[in-house]
Design a protein around this motif. Structure first.
Motif, short mmCIF file in Angstrom:
data_model
loop_
_atom_site.label_atom_id
_atom_site.label_comp_id
_atom_site.label_asym_id
_atom_site.label_seq_id
_atom_site.Cartn_x
_atom_site.Cartn_y
_atom_site.Cartn_z
N ILE A 51 -120.93 18.81 28.25
CA ILE A 51 -120.04 19.52 29.17
C ILE A 51 -119.09 20.41 28.39
O ILE A 51 -118.10 19.95 27.84
CB ILE A 51 -119.25 18.53 30.05
CG1 ILE A 51 -120.21 17.60 30.79
CG2 ILE A 51 -118.39 19.29 31.05
CD1 ILE A 51 -119.52 16.52 31.60
N ILE A 73 -121.15 25.21 31.25
CA ILE A 73 -120.65 25.15 32.62
C ILE A 73 -119.43 26.04 32.82
O ILE A 73 -119.26 26.67 33.85
CB ILE A 73 -120.34 23.69 33.04
CG1 ILE A 73 -119.95 23.60 34.51
CG2 ILE A 73 -119.27 23.08 32.15
CD1 ILE A 73 -121.02 24.01 35.46
N THR A 79 -121.96 29.63 33.94
CA THR A 79 -122.07 29.51 35.39
C THR A 79 -121.66 30.82 36.06
O THR A 79 -122.36 31.34 36.94
CB THR A 79 -121.19 28.36 35.91
OG1 THR A 79 -121.53 27.17 35.23
CG2 THR A 79 -121.38 28.17 37.41
N TYR A 118 -129.18 24.97 38.20
CA TYR A 118 -128.73 23.77 37.49
C TYR A 118 -129.62 22.58 37.80
O TYR A 118 -129.85 21.71 36.94
CB TYR A 118 -127.27 23.46 37.82
CG TYR A 118 -126.30 24.13 36.90
CD1 TYR A 118 -126.29 23.85 35.53
CD2 TYR A 118 -125.38 25.06 37.37
CE1 TYR A 118 -125.41 24.47 34.68
CE2 TYR A 118 -124.48 25.68 36.52
CZ TYR A 118 -124.50 25.38 35.17
OH TYR A 118 -123.63 26.00 34.31
N LEU A 128 -129.18 28.79 31.63
CA LEU A 128 -128.27 27.67 31.86
C LEU A 128 -128.74 26.38 31.20
O LEU A 128 -127.98 25.41 31.14
CB LEU A 128 -128.10 27.44 33.37
CG LEU A 128 -127.30 28.51 34.10
CD1 LEU A 128 -127.34 28.27 35.60
CD2 LEU A 128 -125.87 28.56 33.61
N ALA A 185 -126.45 24.86 28.93
CA ALA A 185 -125.40 23.93 29.36
C ALA A 185 -125.79 22.47 29.15
O ALA A 185 -124.93 21.59 29.18
CB ALA A 185 -125.09 24.16 30.85
N THR A 220 -123.65 14.08 34.13
CA THR A 220 -123.44 15.49 33.80
C THR A 220 -124.11 16.41 34.81
O THR A 220 -123.50 17.39 35.27
CB THR A 220 -124.00 15.78 32.39
OG1 THR A 220 -123.29 15.00 31.44
CG2 THR A 220 -123.87 17.25 32.04
N THR A 221 -125.35 16.12 35.18
CA THR A 221 -126.07 16.97 36.13
C THR A 221 -125.35 17.00 37.48
O THR A 221 -125.22 18.06 38.12
CB THR A 221 -127.52 16.47 36.31
OG1 THR A 221 -128.17 16.48 35.04
CG2 THR A 221 -128.28 17.36 37.27
N TYR A 261 -122.24 19.17 37.17
CA TYR A 261 -122.60 20.58 37.07
C TYR A 261 -122.89 21.19 38.44
O TYR A 261 -122.42 22.29 38.77
CB TYR A 261 -123.83 20.74 36.18
CG TYR A 261 -123.56 20.78 34.70
CD1 TYR A 261 -122.27 20.61 34.19
CD2 TYR A 261 -124.59 20.97 33.79
CE1 TYR A 261 -122.03 20.65 32.83
CE2 TYR A 261 -124.36 21.02 32.43
CZ TYR A 261 -123.07 20.85 31.95
OH TYR A 261 -122.84 20.89 30.60
N ALA A 284 -120.78 24.19 40.28
CA ALA A 284 -121.42 25.45 40.65
C ALA A 284 -121.20 25.76 42.13
O ALA A 284 -120.91 26.90 42.51
CB ALA A 284 -122.91 25.39 40.32
#
Length: 613
Positions: free
Chosen positions: A90, A94, A98, A114, A276, A279, A311-312, A315, A319
């Motif tokens: 992170i 991001i 983004t 993402y 991305l 990221a 994390t996903t 994200y 977004a």
């Protein structure tokens, strides 16, 4: 008979201070004299075939740890690894990309970009985890590829791993400057020096980025556990700031900004997804810490998979929040979240966001510094890179030489190169490596020398070629044909049939001992397809830079790395034979004085070993 201790020889003698002699960099027989080197060059084809066909073993990768003079300290738990994982990922991706990809390619559909990148990264996480549990060494993907695909493929991947970390660190360091400028109510250009004589993209000199890298270097060489504690504190603060961004941002949400959801359609979504992927870069650094983990079988799966899932999710929520707060066409590409809060009347919030982003990017730099040094350390243990980089400091338990050199290279790149150039090139290296790790996992499960029959080996090779070939064809068709669809009707079924054939007709040669990837071969095969497909969305100039770097790697390999690693491997094999003879003499009752170095580092101290009665 008595038990005694000795001083040992060779590797048993520890040198003090900074060594800068030729033998620290090229100690192998091929470089002892000019005639030796010429003779080695004449044998290049033979040596090259040997390195292609010879694979390392799990135990061999564990044994080469003894070439670092000192062991790394086992101080990390799954809690440390989870925070390392989030701290590694992170950051600049991001907080900067983004906005850039939402504005230029995907629009509000950047959240789907993402999701695609996250799925690809999660599949790679599973592959990495199985290897890290069974081969807990600092080499990460380099060690895994060396075991399953051989020295040559491992070296090509290794060069791109190092490039990935240098470029990733440089990109994050430059982004650190951008958010620092926001915190000071300035533009990023105010803190950079314009060099008019340099090409565009390389003419904005960034001294602040260099200063940050120097501070990170000092922290990284002092202590891995200390780095973990600092990362933990910074990551906790960072996650709190992210939650603030999501909650406060959604309060100011305007659904009108989502009316034009995907302005550039699927092509824009996948193009953004390829960039991305940057990221998600960094989680593989956690696998390099397996050597310092107390219980790899338990800690690594929890740490890697858990951090990637969290994390996903964060994200995607970030977004969504950004594109609901502001029309995607007006997003600021340097500090999108800070400026978005300013646009909706929460000017004070931009300082909170900027401070949180700085803490997050500091964590990314720190974890990247720890990971890249350990990659280089293990590569140097094989002598594909000079063994001077493999030295581990006795006091700190960290690879000081490797850390300093890698961060020096990172600082040089960060000083000159813009973020746009760095992010695209980084994505190529990362996707390429993740694809190779997925291939290596399939080889690991379906091929074991002496166990797999020639017929099953040939089936495996054919299935892998079809999976990789159909994935490349799909990516190429995507890159060349903007509106066509017939090609997918050919390439997708080939991939599906190849994966089904592998599942149905090739028996497993090995099952994981402690933790394994589920749904093999489907998950690794999907990882190969997605990673290669995302490569098809990256611009041509980035591939040219990637090709130039690969050519440089090949030149180094054929003139230095091949011969150094060949000599080292043969010397290691000779030592194993000698050790076997030594043990045989002992078992037969002939007492011998055996040093620790002669035993290949398997004994704790040099000793005279008595025969069993």
């Amino acid at each position: 008979m008595k038990i005694g201790s000795g001083t040992g020889s060779g590797a048993g003698i520890r040198r003090r201070g900074c060594s800068c002699t030729k033998d620290d960099f090229l100690p192998e027989e091929s470089f002892k004299s000019f005639n030796n080197y010429v003779a080695a060059l004449m044998q290049t084809p033979t040596r090259f075939m040997d390195r292609i066909l010879t694979r390392s073993g799990d135990q061999a990768e564990l044994e080469v740890k003894t070439r670092s003079q000192n062991d790394m300290k086992k101080t990390l738990t799954w809690w440390d690894l989870m925070w390392f994982g989030m701290g590694a990922v992170i950051g600049a991706g991001i907080f900067v990309l983004t906005g850039l990809e939402a504005r230029d390619d995907a629009g509000p559909a950047v959240v789907l970009s993402y999701v695609v990148s996250g799925v690809s990264a999660m599949l790679s996480v599973f592959c990495y985890t199985e290897f890290a549990v069974e081969i807990p060494v600092a080499g990460g993907s380099f060690a895994y590829l060396r075991v399953e695909l051989g020295d040559f493929m491992a070296f090509i991947a290794a060069g791109n791993i190092l490039l990935e970390y240098v470029i990733g660190g440089a990109a994050v360091a430059r982004t650190w400057t951008s958010y620092f400028a926001t915190l000071c109510n300035h533009q990023a250009e105010d803190f950079r020096i314009t060099a008019h004589g340099l090409a565009h993209g390389y003419n904005q000199l960034d001294p602040i980025a260099v200063g940050v890298i120097i501070i990170i270097c000092i922290i990284a060489v002092l202590s891995t556990k200390g780095s973990s504690r600092l990362n933990y504190i910074a990551s906790v603060v960072h996650v709190l700031v992210i939650l603030f961004i999501i909650i406060a941002g959604l309060i100011k949400a305007d659904t009108k900004n989502y009316i034009q959801f995907a302005p550039n359609g699927a092509r824009g979504i996948f193009k953004a997804s390829a960039v991305l992927f940057f990221a998600y870069v960094g989680f593989d650094a956690v696998s390099t810490m397996a050597e310092e983990t107390k219980n790899p079988a338990r800690d690594i799966p929890i740490g890697l998979v858990g951090s990637m899932a969290i994390t996903t999710t964060l994200y995607c929520l970030m977004a969504i929040t950004l594109c609901l707060m502001q029309d995607y066409r007006t997003i600021n590409v340097d500090a999108p979240f800070s400026v978005a809060f300013e646009k909706v009347g929460m000017k004070w919030a931009k300082y909170v966001v900027a401070a949180g982003a700085l803490k997050g990017m500091t964590s990314v730099l720190l974890v990247g510094a720890v990971g890249q040094a350990r990659y280089l350390t293990h590569i140097a243990r094989t002598h594909m890179m000079p063994p001077w980089f493999a030295n581990v400091d006795a006091k700190t338990g960290t690879p000081v030489n490797a850390t300093i050199v890698m961060l020096f290279a990172t600082a040089v790149i960060a000083f000159f190169t813009s973020l746009g150039i760095l992010s695209n090139l980084l994505s190529i290296s990362t996707l390429f490596i993740f694809m190779l790790v997925a291939v290596a996992l399939l080889v690991r499960r379906y091929y074991v020398s002496g166990v797999t029959t020639p017929a099953n080996r040939n089936k495996l090779i054919m299935c892998l070629l079809l999976i990789i070939g159909s994935s490349i064809a799909t990516a190429t068709y995507w890159g060349l044909s903007e509106k066509g669809w017939i090609g997918y009707c050919i390439t997708a079924p080939i991939w599906l049939l190849a994966t089904i054939s592998l599942w149905a007709f090739v028996p497993h040669a090995r099952d994981p001992k402690l933790w394994g990837v589920p749904l093999v071969p489907w998950l690794p095969s999907a990882s190969i397809a997605i990673n290669i497909f995302l490569l098809g969305s990256i611009d041509k100039d980035s591939f040219i830079r990637f090709a130039v770097w690969t050519c440089f790697l090949l030149i180094y390999y054929f003139f230095f790395g091949l011969h150094a690693s060949y000599d080292t491997a043969k010397e290691f094999d000779g030592q194993k034979v000698e050790n076997s003879v030594q043990w045989r003499k002992i078992e037969e009752g002939n007492v011998s004085y055996v040093t620790n170095s002669e035993l290949g580092g398997v004994a704790g101290n040099d000793a005279t070993i008595a025969p069993s009665s």
